[in-house]
Motif scaffolding. Structure first.
Motif, mmCIF file in Angstrom:
data_model
loop_
_atom_site.group_PDB
_atom_site.id
_atom_site.type_symbol
_atom_site.label_atom_id
_atom_site.label_comp_id
_atom_site.label_asym_id
_atom_site.label_seq_id
_atom_site.Cartn_x
_atom_site.Cartn_y
_atom_site.Cartn_z
ATOM 1 N N LEU A 87 0.827 -1.208 0.000
ATOM 2 C CA LEU A 87 0.000 0.000 0.000
ATOM 3 C C LEU A 87 0.865 1.264 0.000
ATOM 4 O O LEU A 87 0.500 2.284 -0.585
ATOM 5 N N GLY A 88 2.030 1.159 0.646
ATOM 6 C CA GLY A 88 2.946 2.296 0.712
ATOM 7 C C GLY A 88 3.399 2.776 -0.657
ATOM 8 O O GLY A 88 3.639 3.969 -0.867
ATOM 9 N N LEU A 89 3.485 1.834 -1.597
ATOM 10 C CA LEU A 89 3.861 2.207 -2.959
ATOM 11 C C LEU A 89 2.845 3.173 -3.564
ATOM 12 O O LEU A 89 3.192 4.043 -4.356
ATOM 13 N N MET A 90 1.573 2.997 -3.191
ATOM 14 C CA MET A 90 0.516 3.847 -3.761
ATOM 15 C C MET A 90 0.277 5.111 -2.942
ATOM 16 O O MET A 90 -0.412 6.023 -3.399
ATOM 17 N N VAL A 91 0.840 5.148 -1.730
ATOM 18 C CA VAL A 91 0.674 6.326 -0.868
ATOM 19 C C VAL A 91 1.856 7.285 -1.032
ATOM 20 O O VAL A 91 1.684 8.506 -1.078
ATOM 21 N N ASN A 92 3.063 6.715 -1.122
ATOM 22 C CA ASN A 92 4.281 7.529 -1.147
ATOM 23 C C ASN A 92 4.871 7.716 -2.542
ATOM 24 O O ASN A 92 5.778 8.529 -2.727
ATOM 25 N N GLU A 93 4.375 6.977 -3.509
ATOM 26 C CA GLU A 93 4.924 7.019 -4.865
ATOM 27 C C GLU A 93 3.808 6.967 -5.901
ATOM 28 O O GLU A 93 2.680 6.647 -5.550
ATOM 29 N N PRO A 94 4.129 7.233 -7.163
ATOM 30 C CA PRO A 94 5.419 7.682 -7.676
ATOM 31 C C PRO A 94 5.635 9.175 -7.460
ATOM 32 O O PRO A 94 4.714 9.885 -7.037
ATOM 33 N N ASN A 95 6.836 9.620 -7.753
ATOM 34 C CA ASN A 95 7.172 11.047 -7.652
ATOM 35 C C ASN A 95 7.952 11.451 -8.902
ATOM 36 O O ASN A 95 9.141 11.735 -8.844
ATOM 37 N N ILE A 96 7.252 11.451 -10.024
ATOM 38 C CA ILE A 96 7.877 11.749 -11.319
ATOM 39 C C ILE A 96 7.513 13.176 -11.729
ATOM 40 O O ILE A 96 6.337 13.543 -11.731
ATOM 41 N N LYS A 97 8.521 13.972 -12.037
ATOM 42 C CA LYS A 97 8.269 15.348 -12.459
ATOM 43 C C LYS A 97 7.881 15.375 -13.946
ATOM 44 O O LYS A 97 8.428 14.622 -14.749
ATOM 45 N N VAL A 98 6.957 16.250 -14.277
ATOM 46 C CA VAL A 98 6.481 16.363 -15.667
ATOM 47 C C VAL A 98 7.642 16.572 -16.635
ATOM 48 O O VAL A 98 7.702 15.954 -17.700
ATOM 49 N N GLU A 99 8.591 17.433 -16.242
ATOM 50 C CA GLU A 99 9.697 17.741 -17.153
ATOM 51 C C GLU A 99 10.608 16.533 -17.420
ATOM 52 O O GLU A 99 11.308 16.494 -18.440
ATOM 53 N N GLU A 100 10.584 15.542 -16.532
ATOM 54 C CA GLU A 100 11.399 14.337 -16.736
ATOM 55 C C GLU A 100 10.914 13.513 -17.937
ATOM 56 O O GLU A 100 11.686 12.737 -18.513
ATOM 57 N N LEU A 101 9.650 13.687 -18.304
ATOM 58 C CA LEU A 101 9.098 12.935 -19.443
ATOM 59 C C LEU A 101 9.832 13.255 -20.743
ATOM 60 O O LEU A 101 9.853 12.439 -21.664
ATOM 61 N N LYS A 102 10.460 14.437 -20.807
ATOM 62 C CA LYS A 102 11.183 14.845 -22.018
ATOM 63 C C LYS A 102 12.409 13.961 -22.274
ATOM 64 O O LYS A 102 12.949 13.934 -23.378
ATOM 65 N N LYS A 103 12.858 13.224 -21.242
ATOM 66 C CA LYS A 103 14.034 12.361 -21.390
ATOM 67 C C LYS A 103 13.696 11.059 -22.125
ATOM 68 O O LYS A 103 14.598 10.337 -22.550
ATOM 69 N N ILE A 104 12.407 10.762 -22.235
ATOM 70 C CA ILE A 104 11.990 9.510 -22.876
ATOM 71 C C ILE A 104 12.063 9.674 -24.393
ATOM 72 O O ILE A 104 11.454 10.581 -24.960
ATOM 73 N N THR A 105 12.816 8.805 -25.041
ATOM 74 C CA THR A 105 13.004 8.908 -26.487
ATOM 75 C C THR A 105 12.124 7.935 -27.270
ATOM 76 O O THR A 105 11.911 8.129 -28.468
ATOM 77 N N ALA A 106 11.625 6.898 -26.615
ATOM 78 C CA ALA A 106 10.822 5.885 -27.305
ATOM 79 C C ALA A 106 9.444 6.427 -27.669
ATOM 80 O O ALA A 106 8.852 7.201 -26.907
ATOM 81 N N ARG A 107 8.947 6.007 -28.819
ATOM 82 C CA ARG A 107 7.558 6.311 -29.160
ATOM 83 C C ARG A 107 6.673 5.623 -28.120
ATOM 84 O O ARG A 107 6.883 4.463 -27.774
ATOM 85 N N THR A 108 5.684 6.344 -27.624
ATOM 86 C CA THR A 108 4.916 5.858 -26.474
ATOM 87 C C THR A 108 3.414 5.866 -26.752
ATOM 88 O O THR A 108 2.893 6.807 -27.344
#
Length: 226
Positions: free
Chosen positions: A151-172
């Motif tokens: 349950l802690g995984l869904m309470v404390n995470e994830p913590n991904i910043k929007v700007e980090e998505l720019k690092k993804i190069t794969a078509r998604t």
């Protein structure tokens, strides 16, 4: 590499790695394993501490699970793979694709979220309450401790910043249900901030891969061959 992840493997061709959601295991994707193994080498992994994979001693976090995936791919001599992640598996896939963009050919995010604000309150509030209760008894009961970690995984995470998505190069492909537990505006925020993305909203709830597999598989297949 403190553990070896359990996995199901079927088919030949390009690797397609499947990452299940919180508290589940690789069997969640039975409908996808059968379908995609006709054209791909499908590997459905049990995340650390889930299904038949050992818990090990490393942290129980999305970041650690992404490192586990990296170790798994190295062990299996898979340089680059198509990765399909559902729910927390989608969050693992996101973190992995941010940290190791060169290892991902195509990325499919099903019901992923950047943070807990992306989850509808009607779902998130009971999870937080359950986590607090489980945490109270974690010191006295192994089951409660395991429940608190999950349950802690869904309470404390994830913590991904929007700007980090720019690092993804794969078509998604960003894919979700019409009645998903992830807010649609949040799903669209992920889609809009990825460099090369498609979006598909399919009839159903959070569990469309399992409950509406025909529509789900078709959307994923069309994306993979596009």
């Amino acid at each position: 590499m403190d553990i070896q992840l359990h996995y199901l493997e079927k088919g030949q061709g390009e690797p397609l790695i499947l990452l299940h959601g919180n508290g589940e295991d690789g069997t969640y994707f039975n409908n996808q394993v059968e379908y995609f193994s006709r054209s791909y080498r499908v590997l459905a992994i049990d995340t650390r501490g889930h299904g038949k994979s050992p818990r090990g001693n490393a942290p129980f976090t999305i970041g650690q699970f992404a490192e586990d995936l990296h170790d798994f791919m190295d062990r299996m001599a898979i340089g680059k793979a198509n990765i399909l992640g559902f729910s927390d598996g989608g969050n693992i896939a996101l973190v992995f694709a941010i940290n190791y963009p060169e290892r991902v050919k195509r990325l499919i995010l099903n019901g992923a979220n950047l943070n807990t604000k992306g989850v509808k309150a009607s779902i998130q509030i009971p999870i937080v309450i359950g986590y607090k209760i489980a945490s109270l008894f974690a010191g006295k009961s192994p089951d409660a401790k395991q429940n608190a970690e999950i349950l802690g995984l869904m309470v404390n995470e994830p913590n991904i910043k929007v700007e980090e998505l720019k690092k993804i190069t794969a078509r998604t492909l960003v894919i979700a249900g019409t009645k998903d537990m992830i807010k649609e505006k949040h799903t669209r925020q992920i889609y809009e901030n990825l460099p090369d993305a498609r979006i598909a909203i399919i009839s159903g709830d959070h569990f469309i891969a399992n409950r509406n597999p025909m529509a789900f598989n078709q959307a994923v297949e069309e994306f993979l061959i596009s």
